[in-house]
Design a protein around this motif. Structure first.
Motif, PDB file in Angstrom:
ATOM      1  N   GLN A  84     -12.060 -29.135 -15.236  1.00 33.99           N
ATOM      2  CA  GLN A  84     -13.222 -28.241 -15.174  1.00 33.99           C
ATOM      3  C   GLN A  84     -13.334 -27.399 -16.438  1.00 33.99           C
ATOM      4  O   GLN A  84     -14.436 -27.072 -16.874  1.00 33.99           O
ATOM      5  N   SER A  85     -12.182 -27.085 -17.034  1.00 28.44           N
ATOM      6  CA  SER A  85     -12.227 -26.257 -18.249  1.00 28.44           C
ATOM      7  C   SER A  85     -12.968 -26.952 -19.393  1.00 28.44           C
ATOM      8  O   SER A  85     -13.369 -26.311 -20.359  1.00 28.44           O
ATOM      9  N   GLU A  86     -13.170 -28.273 -19.278  1.00 24.43           N
ATOM     10  CA  GLU A  86     -13.880 -29.001 -20.340  1.00 24.43           C
ATOM     11  C   GLU A  86     -15.332 -29.282 -19.974  1.00 24.43           C
ATOM     12  O   GLU A  86     -16.022 -30.029 -20.651  1.00 24.43           O
ATOM     13  N   ARG A  87     -15.774 -28.714 -18.856  1.00 25.81           N
ATOM     14  CA  ARG A  87     -17.103 -29.077 -18.371  1.00 25.81           C
ATOM     15  C   ARG A  87     -18.065 -27.893 -18.327  1.00 25.81           C
ATOM     16  O   ARG A  87     -19.040 -27.888 -17.576  1.00 25.81           O
ATOM     17  N   GLY A  88     -17.773 -26.890 -19.181  1.00 23.68           N
ATOM     18  CA  GLY A  88     -18.602 -25.681 -19.207  1.00 23.68           C
ATOM     19  C   GLY A  88     -20.087 -25.983 -19.370  1.00 23.68           C
ATOM     20  O   GLY A  88     -20.932 -25.349 -18.720  1.00 23.68           O
ATOM     21  N   ASP A  89     -20.415 -26.973 -20.196  1.00 29.57           N
ATOM     22  CA  ASP A  89     -21.829 -27.294 -20.454  1.00 29.57           C
ATOM     23  C   ASP A  89     -22.539 -27.747 -19.192  1.00 29.57           C
ATOM     24  O   ASP A  89     -23.709 -27.434 -18.967  1.00 29.57           O
ATOM     25  N   VAL A  90     -21.820 -28.534 -18.393  1.00 30.84           N
ATOM     26  CA  VAL A  90     -22.417 -29.051 -17.155  1.00 30.84           C
ATOM     27  C   VAL A  90     -22.790 -27.879 -16.241  1.00 30.84           C
ATOM     28  O   VAL A  90     -23.887 -27.831 -15.673  1.00 30.84           O
ATOM     29  N   TYR A  91     -21.875 -26.910 -16.146  1.00 29.70           N
ATOM     30  CA  TYR A  91     -22.135 -25.777 -15.243  1.00 29.70           C
ATOM     31  C   TYR A  91     -23.277 -24.907 -15.785  1.00 29.70           C
ATOM     32  O   TYR A  91     -24.118 -24.442 -15.034  1.00 29.70           O
ATOM     33  N   GLN A  92     -23.277 -24.749 -17.109  1.00 28.82           N
ATOM     34  CA  GLN A  92     -24.335 -23.938 -17.733  1.00 28.82           C
ATOM     35  C   GLN A  92     -25.715 -24.549 -17.477  1.00 28.82           C
ATOM     36  O   GLN A  92     -26.680 -23.843 -17.201  1.00 28.82           O
ATOM     37  N   LYS A  93     -25.767 -25.865 -17.574  1.00 25.04           N
ATOM     38  CA  LYS A  93     -27.048 -26.578 -17.375  1.00 25.04           C
ATOM     39  C   LYS A  93     -27.594 -26.289 -15.973  1.00 25.04           C
ATOM     40  O   LYS A  93     -28.764 -25.933 -15.807  1.00 25.04           O
ATOM     41  N   HIS A  94     -26.727 -26.391 -14.988  1.00 31.22           N
ATOM     42  CA  HIS A  94     -27.183 -26.163 -13.608  1.00 31.22           C
ATOM     43  C   HIS A  94     -27.461 -24.690 -13.343  1.00 31.22           C
ATOM     44  O   HIS A  94     -28.386 -24.344 -12.610  1.00 31.22           O
ATOM     45  N   LEU A  95     -26.667 -23.843 -13.977  1.00 34.33           N
ATOM     46  CA  LEU A  95     -26.908 -22.401 -13.818  1.00 34.33           C
ATOM     47  C   LEU A  95     -28.299 -22.057 -14.355  1.00 34.33           C
ATOM     48  O   LEU A  95     -29.073 -21.352 -13.706  1.00 34.33           O
ATOM     49  N   GLN A  96     -28.569 -22.610 -15.545  1.00 35.50           N
ATOM     50  CA  GLN A  96     -29.860 -22.322 -16.171  1.00 35.50           C
ATOM     51  C   GLN A  96     -31.009 -22.743 -15.256  1.00 35.50           C
ATOM     52  O   GLN A  96     -31.984 -22.018 -15.082  1.00 35.50           O
ATOM     53  N   ARG A  97     -30.843 -23.905 -14.663  1.00 31.68           N
ATOM     54  CA  ARG A  97     -31.898 -24.417 -13.785  1.00 31.68           C
ATOM     55  C   ARG A  97     -32.101 -23.462 -12.595  1.00 31.68           C
ATOM     56  O   ARG A  97     -33.227 -23.109 -12.245  1.00 31.68           O
TER      57      ARG A  97
END
Ligand code: GLU
Length: 439
Positions: A84-97
């Motif tokens: 998960q520590s390498e997947r920050g972008d994925v979480y940011q994308k969904h957060l933004q949405r």
């Protein structure tokens, strides 16, 4: 391949314990049973609590148990787990949405998810439908910018197309939050299977990492067979619904299903695990027993015993059915390699009634005259001798075992004598006569 996708999602914050191993195993078994995919995802987004040792313990013990995962980022020709520590972008994308859609707001520097106000129904395979209302909005990103477990857990399960979430019952109370998240993200929720807790061996409460016998490492260090640990763990909360308990991995895979999991908590029982280990040891194919036995002797610094492979094979062949664990192996076979093996005082006490001072010279005479020396011939010789002297065969059998091994337990006596050979047996009897005081 079926479309079943399951995952084990540990947080690397302590040593790998029985509870985690059981969760990993149930997921893995379900993937194997259905021909689905097993994913390993390291939930290390809470960087302060993670340790390198914990991650290493987790990965090496999963490998030791043979719970291999089916996909992940490629590292050196094989798959690494997802971190998960390498997947920050994925979480940011969904957060933004979610922010764009007005489902998330900021308060006190943290980001909060607006709950729906609707009662959520958790579709749980083990517990049936469980209804819960999430009354309050909850934080999904802390004020320090790190995401909260619920958010990354759900985003990943969604992104990784997990179809069945199989995890400890302690997470049932989180699941309504997770359903709120699926709803907000516009994704269908997976099926859930919240598996019963493992209770401590003695007393109430869940087994914790501090309880004796709770770390997978302990079993590995004691040379347990992974197949035995797997067999034992598979029955903590699941059963094949017939009388079977001792099962091979293939049998477990064939029988394993989520509907066979109970609601009742399971109690940890170290004795039963040890018993299963002994049974699995007996069933091990000879070659596998040999391979593992050699490994044990090497690791316990008895490499000098490995020189004569043919001798070692004979020894292993006769001890396998009597050995209860590989941990006992070095001590169990020591006298085969040490001509100055000790004569155990308690074992000596037990044979005094047979008057070894008379029996041993009688044995010397009977055995030295034998032209050939194998199990059958020696057995007949002892029978003849005991008939001649009008004594029970046990008087000779027990005395002889003691003389050649210094003990009163071990492999079948005739096989033991056969492996040692006539000259060595006679030498050992002589040494016993010279060393032991039978007064
Ligand atoms: N990281 C969580 C744990 O170790 C995962 C829970 C889950 O399987 O969803 O408990």
């Amino acid at each position: 391949m079926s479309d079943v996708r399951v995952r084990f999602a540990p947080s690397p914050t302590g040593y790998f314990h029985i509870g985690g191993a059981r969760t990993a195993l149930f997921n893995w078994l379900y993937a194997k049973h259905t021909g689905g995919t097993f994913v390993l995802r390291i939930e290390d987004s809470d960087t302060e609590r993670n340790t390198k040792e914990s991650l290493n313990s987790l990965l090496s013990n999963l490998r030791w148990m043979g719970l291999d995962w089916d996909e992940g980022p490629e590292v050196g020709g094989s798959y690494g787990p997802y971190f998960q520590s390498e997947r920050g972008d994925v979480y940011q994308k969904h957060l933004q949405r979610l922010r764009d859609e007005g489902k998330v707001y900021e308060k006190d520097g943290a980001l909060w998810l607006k709950v729906s106000g609707e009662t959520q129904t958790i579709d749980d395979i083990i517990h049936g439908p469980v209804q819960r209302l999430e009354e309050k909005d909850f934080v999904i990103y802390r004020s320090n910018g790190t995401p909260v477990f619920h958010f990354v857990n759900v985003v990943d399960d969604m992104e990784m197309k997990i179809t069945h979430v199989i995890r400890g019952e302690d997470h049932l109370s989180n699941t309504s939050k997770h359903l709120e998240l699926y709803q907000a993200l516009g994704a269908p929720a997976p099926k859930f299977a919240h598996i019963p807790l493992i209770l401590k061996a003695d007393g109430p409460g869940k087994m914790s990492k501090r309880d004796r016998g709770s770390l997978v490492e302990e079993y590995r260090d004691k040379f347990f067979l992974p197949s035995a640990l797997i067999n034992y763990l598979s029955l903590l909360g699941w059963s094949p619904k017939d009388d079977r308990e001792l099962m091979s991995l293939d049998e477990i895979i064939a029988a394993f299903d989520l509907v066979g999991i109970n609601k009742t908590h399971a109690r940890f029982d170290e004795k039963k695990l040890a018993f299963m280990n002994a049974e699995h040891l007996k069933q091990l194919p000879k070659e596998e027993f040999f391979k593992r036995g050699v490994e044990v002797l090497r690791k316990t610094e008895h490499a000098d015993w490995l020189k004569d492979e043919a001798y070692l094979k004979k020894i292993f062949d006769i001890v396998q059915e009597k050995l209860r664990s590989f941990e006992e192996l070095p001590n169990f076979v020591a006298y085969f390699f040490d001509e100055n093996y000790p004569f155990e005082p308690t074992a000596l006490q037990k044979i005094l009634k047979h008057q070894p001072k008379e029996r041993l010279p009688e044995l010397q005479i009977a055995l030295s005259s034998l032209p050939t020396f194998d199990c059958e011939i020696v057995e007949n010789a002892l029978k003849t001798l005991s008939a001649e002297k009008n004594l029970p065969a046990g008087a000779y059998i027990h005395t002889l075992r003691f003389a050649v091994s210094g003990r009163n337990v071990g492999p079948s006596l005739y096989h033991l004598l056969d492996v040692l050979g006539k000259d060595e047996v006679l030498r050992r009897i002589q040494r016993c006569l010279e060393t032991c005081s039978f007064a």
